[in-house]
Scaffold this motif. Structure first.
Motif, PDB file in Angstrom:
ATOM      1  N   LEU A  72       0.815  -1.204   0.000  1.00  0.00           N
ATOM      2  CA  LEU A  72       0.000   0.000   0.000  1.00  0.00           C
ATOM      3  C   LEU A  72       0.851   1.257   0.000  1.00  0.00           C
ATOM      4  N   ALA A  73       1.956   1.228   0.737  1.00  0.00           N
ATOM      5  CA  ALA A  73       2.835   2.397   0.809  1.00  0.00           C
ATOM      6  C   ALA A  73       3.463   2.713  -0.545  1.00  0.00           C
ATOM      7  N   ALA A  74       3.744   1.670  -1.327  1.00  0.00           N
ATOM      8  CA  ALA A  74       4.401   1.855  -2.618  1.00  0.00           C
ATOM      9  C   ALA A  74       3.413   2.074  -3.757  1.00  0.00           C
ATOM     10  N   ASP A  75       2.133   1.897  -3.481  1.00  0.00           N
ATOM     11  CA  ASP A  75       1.117   1.914  -4.529  1.00  0.00           C
ATOM     12  C   ASP A  75       0.686   3.334  -4.858  1.00  0.00           C
ATOM     13  N   GLU A  76       0.373   3.578  -6.121  1.00  0.00           N
ATOM     14  CA  GLU A  76      -0.100   4.895  -6.538  1.00  0.00           C
ATOM     15  C   GLU A  76      -1.616   4.936  -6.690  1.00  0.00           C
ATOM     16  N   GLY A  77      -2.298   3.908  -6.305  1.00  0.00           N
ATOM     17  CA  GLY A  77      -3.763   3.956  -6.360  1.00  0.00           C
ATOM     18  C   GLY A  77      -4.441   2.639  -6.627  1.00  0.00           C
ATOM     19  N   LYS A  78      -3.880   1.823  -7.521  1.00  0.00           N
ATOM     20  CA  LYS A  78      -4.547   0.583  -7.917  1.00  0.00           C
ATOM     21  C   LYS A  78      -4.705  -0.374  -6.748  1.00  0.00           C
ATOM     22  N   TYR A  79      -3.630  -0.641  -6.018  1.00  0.00           N
ATOM     23  CA  TYR A  79      -3.700  -1.605  -4.931  1.00  0.00           C
ATOM     24  C   TYR A  79      -4.570  -1.066  -3.791  1.00  0.00           C
ATOM     25  N   ARG A  80      -4.504   0.243  -3.594  1.00  0.00           N
ATOM     26  CA  ARG A  80      -5.335   0.851  -2.561  1.00  0.00           C
ATOM     27  C   ARG A  80      -6.818   0.634  -2.873  1.00  0.00           C
ATOM     28  N   GLN A  81      -7.173   0.735  -4.147  1.00  0.00           N
ATOM     29  CA  GLN A  81      -8.557   0.500  -4.553  1.00  0.00           C
ATOM     30  C   GLN A  81      -8.956  -0.945  -4.276  1.00  0.00           C
ATOM     31  N   TRP A  82      -8.084  -1.884  -4.583  1.00  0.00           N
ATOM     32  CA  TRP A  82      -8.389  -3.294  -4.295  1.00  0.00           C
ATOM     33  C   TRP A  82      -8.593  -3.500  -2.798  1.00  0.00           C
ATOM     34  N   PHE A  83      -7.733  -2.885  -2.000  1.00  0.00           N
ATOM     35  CA  PHE A  83      -7.807  -3.056  -0.550  1.00  0.00           C
ATOM     36  C   PHE A  83      -9.131  -2.501  -0.009  1.00  0.00           C
ATOM     37  N   VAL A  84      -9.531  -1.350  -0.511  1.00  0.00           N
ATOM     38  CA  VAL A  84     -10.802  -0.766  -0.087  1.00  0.00           C
ATOM     39  C   VAL A  84     -11.970  -1.666  -0.475  1.00  0.00           C
ATOM     40  N   GLN A  85     -11.982  -2.154  -1.701  1.00  0.00           N
ATOM     41  CA  GLN A  85     -13.084  -3.001  -2.143  1.00  0.00           C
ATOM     42  C   GLN A  85     -13.130  -4.314  -1.358  1.00  0.00           C
ATOM     43  N   GLU A  86     -11.974  -4.868  -1.047  1.00  0.00           N
ATOM     44  CA  GLU A  86     -11.967  -6.107  -0.272  1.00  0.00           C
ATOM     45  C   GLU A  86     -12.438  -5.870   1.159  1.00  0.00           C
ATOM     46  N   THR A  87     -12.104  -4.709   1.719  1.00  0.00           N
ATOM     47  CA  THR A  87     -12.612  -4.369   3.047  1.00  0.00           C
ATOM     48  C   THR A  87     -14.132  -4.279   3.026  1.00  0.00           C
ATOM     49  N   ARG A  88     -14.672  -3.678   1.978  1.00  0.00           N
ATOM     50  CA  ARG A  88     -16.131  -3.588   1.844  1.00  0.00           C
ATOM     51  C   ARG A  88     -16.760  -4.960   1.658  1.00  0.00           C
ATOM     52  N   ARG A  89     -16.104  -5.812   0.906  1.00  0.00           N
ATOM     53  CA  ARG A  89     -16.655  -7.151   0.668  1.00  0.00           C
ATOM     54  C   ARG A  89     -16.578  -8.018   1.909  1.00  0.00           C
ATOM     55  N   TYR A  90     -15.444  -7.995   2.584  1.00  0.00           N
ATOM     56  CA  TYR A  90     -15.136  -8.983   3.617  1.00  0.00           C
ATOM     57  C   TYR A  90     -15.810  -8.693   4.960  1.00  0.00           C
ATOM     58  N   TYR A  91     -15.819  -7.435   5.364  1.00  0.00           N
ATOM     59  CA  TYR A  91     -16.297  -7.116   6.712  1.00  0.00           C
ATOM     60  C   TYR A  91     -17.805  -6.860   6.719  1.00  0.00           C
ATOM     61  N   PRO A  92     -18.485  -7.191   7.822  1.00  0.00           N
ATOM     62  CA  PRO A  92     -19.959  -7.102   7.880  1.00  0.00           C
ATOM     63  C   PRO A  92     -20.452  -5.672   8.032  1.00  0.00           C
ATOM     64  N   PHE A  93     -21.162  -5.184   7.028  1.00  0.00           N
ATOM     65  CA  PHE A  93     -21.710  -3.829   7.063  1.00  0.00           C
ATOM     66  C   PHE A  93     -23.244  -3.910   7.012  1.00  0.00           C
ATOM     67  N   THR A  94     -23.820  -4.138   5.850  1.00  0.00           N
ATOM     68  CA  THR A  94     -25.269  -4.312   5.722  1.00  0.00           C
ATOM     69  C   THR A  94     -25.594  -5.805   5.752  1.00  0.00           C
ATOM     70  N   SER A 123      -8.909   7.716   4.021  1.00  0.00           N
ATOM     71  CA  SER A 123      -8.641   7.218   5.371  1.00  0.00           C
ATOM     72  C   SER A 123      -7.518   6.188   5.357  1.00  0.00           C
ATOM     73  N   LEU A 124      -7.498   5.333   4.340  1.00  0.00           N
ATOM     74  CA  LEU A 124      -6.435   4.339   4.215  1.00  0.00           C
ATOM     75  C   LEU A 124      -5.082   5.008   4.026  1.00  0.00           C
ATOM     76  N   GLU A 125      -5.054   6.066   3.259  1.00  0.00           N
ATOM     77  CA  GLU A 125      -3.806   6.816   3.056  1.00  0.00           C
ATOM     78  C   GLU A 125      -3.272   7.338   4.392  1.00  0.00           C
ATOM     79  N   PHE A 126      -4.149   7.866   5.232  1.00  0.00           N
ATOM     80  CA  PHE A 126      -3.701   8.376   6.527  1.00  0.00           C
ATOM     81  C   PHE A 126      -3.268   7.238   7.441  1.00  0.00           C
ATOM     82  N   LEU A 127      -4.003   6.144   7.445  1.00  0.00           N
ATOM     83  CA  LEU A 127      -3.673   5.033   8.341  1.00  0.00           C
ATOM     84  C   LEU A 127      -2.377   4.326   7.947  1.00  0.00           C
ATOM     85  N   THR A 128      -1.995   4.420   6.678  1.00  0.00           N
ATOM     86  CA  THR A 128      -0.788   3.729   6.231  1.00  0.00           C
ATOM     87  C   THR A 128       0.416   4.648   6.087  1.00  0.00           C
ATOM     88  N   ASN A 129       0.215   5.854   5.551  1.00  0.00           N
ATOM     89  CA  ASN A 129       1.343   6.704   5.186  1.00  0.00           C
ATOM     90  C   ASN A 129       1.458   8.016   5.945  1.00  0.00           C
TER      91      ASN A 129
END
Length: 427
Positions: free
Chosen positions: A270-292, A378-384
């Motif tokens: 994530l630290a080395a990524d310019e956007g693509k991996y961050r997008q995957w990480f966000v989408q997987e967080t939305r998929r994996y964790y219980p929201f609705t 938020s991910l940018e702040f939590l990582t970098n």
């Protein structure tokens, strides 16, 4: 027509208590046990059909077969959504109101929100430095509330901002709850509606001013299909339906922090990524964790789907959590794997943590794009942009608790601005 007996059915008088006990897993558990995408049950004394999976989601968003009017229980309207708000509407009235919400989600307006959110993250880190223990959930709700109000054109009073943010959060907390937690959400809604109705009246009277591109202006001066302004209380309710979902992103902030803590191997990527991996990480967080956990609708008229009968007026629940964890749709569905989104086709009916279908005209959440962007910031702040320690705590997410949240609310310590020499966040 196909006989009703061909649809798997639970032979119990009522499953309302089981729904509270199983929570997010109520529908998915039974779908797995019965090896089906559809089954019948009884909830709140009424017959109900539970469905899940990609095909079921596509069916659920067919507005010629299902309607939301009358499908959302009053107890949820009186705590989470507000009575007779956009979530309860159908047809032309819903499309007209949805256009109002979507008009606020232009790329230009989203970029403004992200700038405000980044400013609030910077300010929050300043408050957290030297503060000892920080409860990330409550603090992230507050910073999101501050950004949302500034973006929406709602004035912020420092002496009440945390209480206002907590009230927005309490409405979300009331979903799936009984007893004190539900009662607290209803009280929070009454206070918030009174506050924002007063603001709407002052705005219309010219005592406050709001830019035309803001949600406050849009709700205050929106005209319905009969060319009438919204009732002042309804304008306040719909303004809450802009701010409250943004505050609810605080849960995704916590889920993001849990994912980073439990999967530290992704920090370097994530630290080395310019956007693509961050997008995957966000989408997987939305998929994996219980929201609705699930969404409800009612059948408009009798029809048959895959040999299963749907009768007019029957309540239908779409298994949101189960669909985002369905092994038929997601390889190694029980694992957190951001890389799965490298080749994801982008279907509107499999990744549905905030609903599915067409975001412009259907019932899919109008704020989904904002949610994704806010999570990326938020991910940018939590990582970098910040460093912190994670003390020992219970981070288990119980699927029986709706909405899900770890008991600790994710506590962090020793918060500081990150530097190029800063050590990675550690537990």
């Amino acid at each position: 027509m196909t006989q009703q007996g061909q649809t798997p059915q639970e032979h119990t008088p009522d499953n309302s208590l089981a729904l509270l006990k199983d929570g997010y897993d109520f529908i998915f558990k039974r779908r797995r046990e019965m090896e089906t995408e559809i089954f019948r049950t009884r909830l709140l004394g009424q017959p109900a059909i539970c469905i899940g999976g990609k095909d079921a989601a596509e069916l659920f968003y067919d507005t010629s077969k299902f309607q939301r009017s009358g499908a959302i229980p009053k107890r949820i309207q009186k705590s989470l959504f507000g009575e007779n708000a956009i979530q309860t509407m159908d047809g032309d009235a819903h499309r007209h109101r949805k256009m109002l919400f979507m008009s606020l989600m232009s790329r230009e307006r989203l970029d403004v929100f992200m700038q405000l959110l980044a400013q609030e993250w910077e300010a929050a880190i300043g408050r957290w430095e030297g503060a000892g223990e920080v409860e990330l959930f409550g603090e992230s709700q507050e910073l999101l509330h501050r950004a949302a109000c500034r973006w929406a054109g709602v004035p912020i009073e420092e002496e009440t901002v945390r209480n206002r943010a907590d009230d927005m959060g309490a409405m979300v907390e009331a979903f799936g709850a009984v007893g004190p937690r539900h009662a607290a959400g209803r009280r929070a809604r009454r206070r918030t509606e009174e506050w924002l109705e007063g603001f709407i009246l002052d705005l219309r009277a010219g005592e406050f001013k709001a830019d035309e591109g803001t949600a406050a202006y849009a709700m205050a001066f929106h005209r319905d299909l009969q060319d009438r302004e919204l009732d002042s209380r309804m304008a306040a309710i719909e303004l809450i339906n802009i701010v409250r979902p943004i505050v609810a992103i605080g849960r995704y902030v916590v889920f993001t922090a849990i994912a980073l803590h439990e999967h530290p191997e992704y920090r370097e990527k994530l630290a080395a990524d310019e956007g693509k991996y961050r997008q995957w990480f966000v989408q997987e967080t939305r998929r994996y964790y219980p929201f609705t956990p699930f969404l409800g609708a009612s059948v408009i008229h009798d029809f048959t789907w895959k040999g299963h009968e749907f009768e007019e007026g029957t309540m239908v629940l779409l298994d949101v959590y189960g669909t985002t964890h369905d092994p038929a749709l997601w390889d190694e569905a029980d694992k957190f794997k951001p890389e799965r989104f490298e080749n994801w086709g982008g279907s509107p009916f499999d990744l549905i943590p905030q609903g599915g279908g067409d975001p412009n005209s259907g019932h899919r959440c109008a704020g989904e794009w904002l949610t994704i962007d806010a999570m990326r910031v938020s991910l940018e702040f939590l990582t970098n942009r910040m460093a912190y320690d994670v003390p020992e705590q219970d981070l288990e997410l119980s699927l029986s608790r709706m909405p899900a949240l770890p008991e600790s609310r994710f506590v962090i310590t020793n918060v500081r601005l990150a530097s190029s020499e800063a050590a990675p966040n550690r537990g």
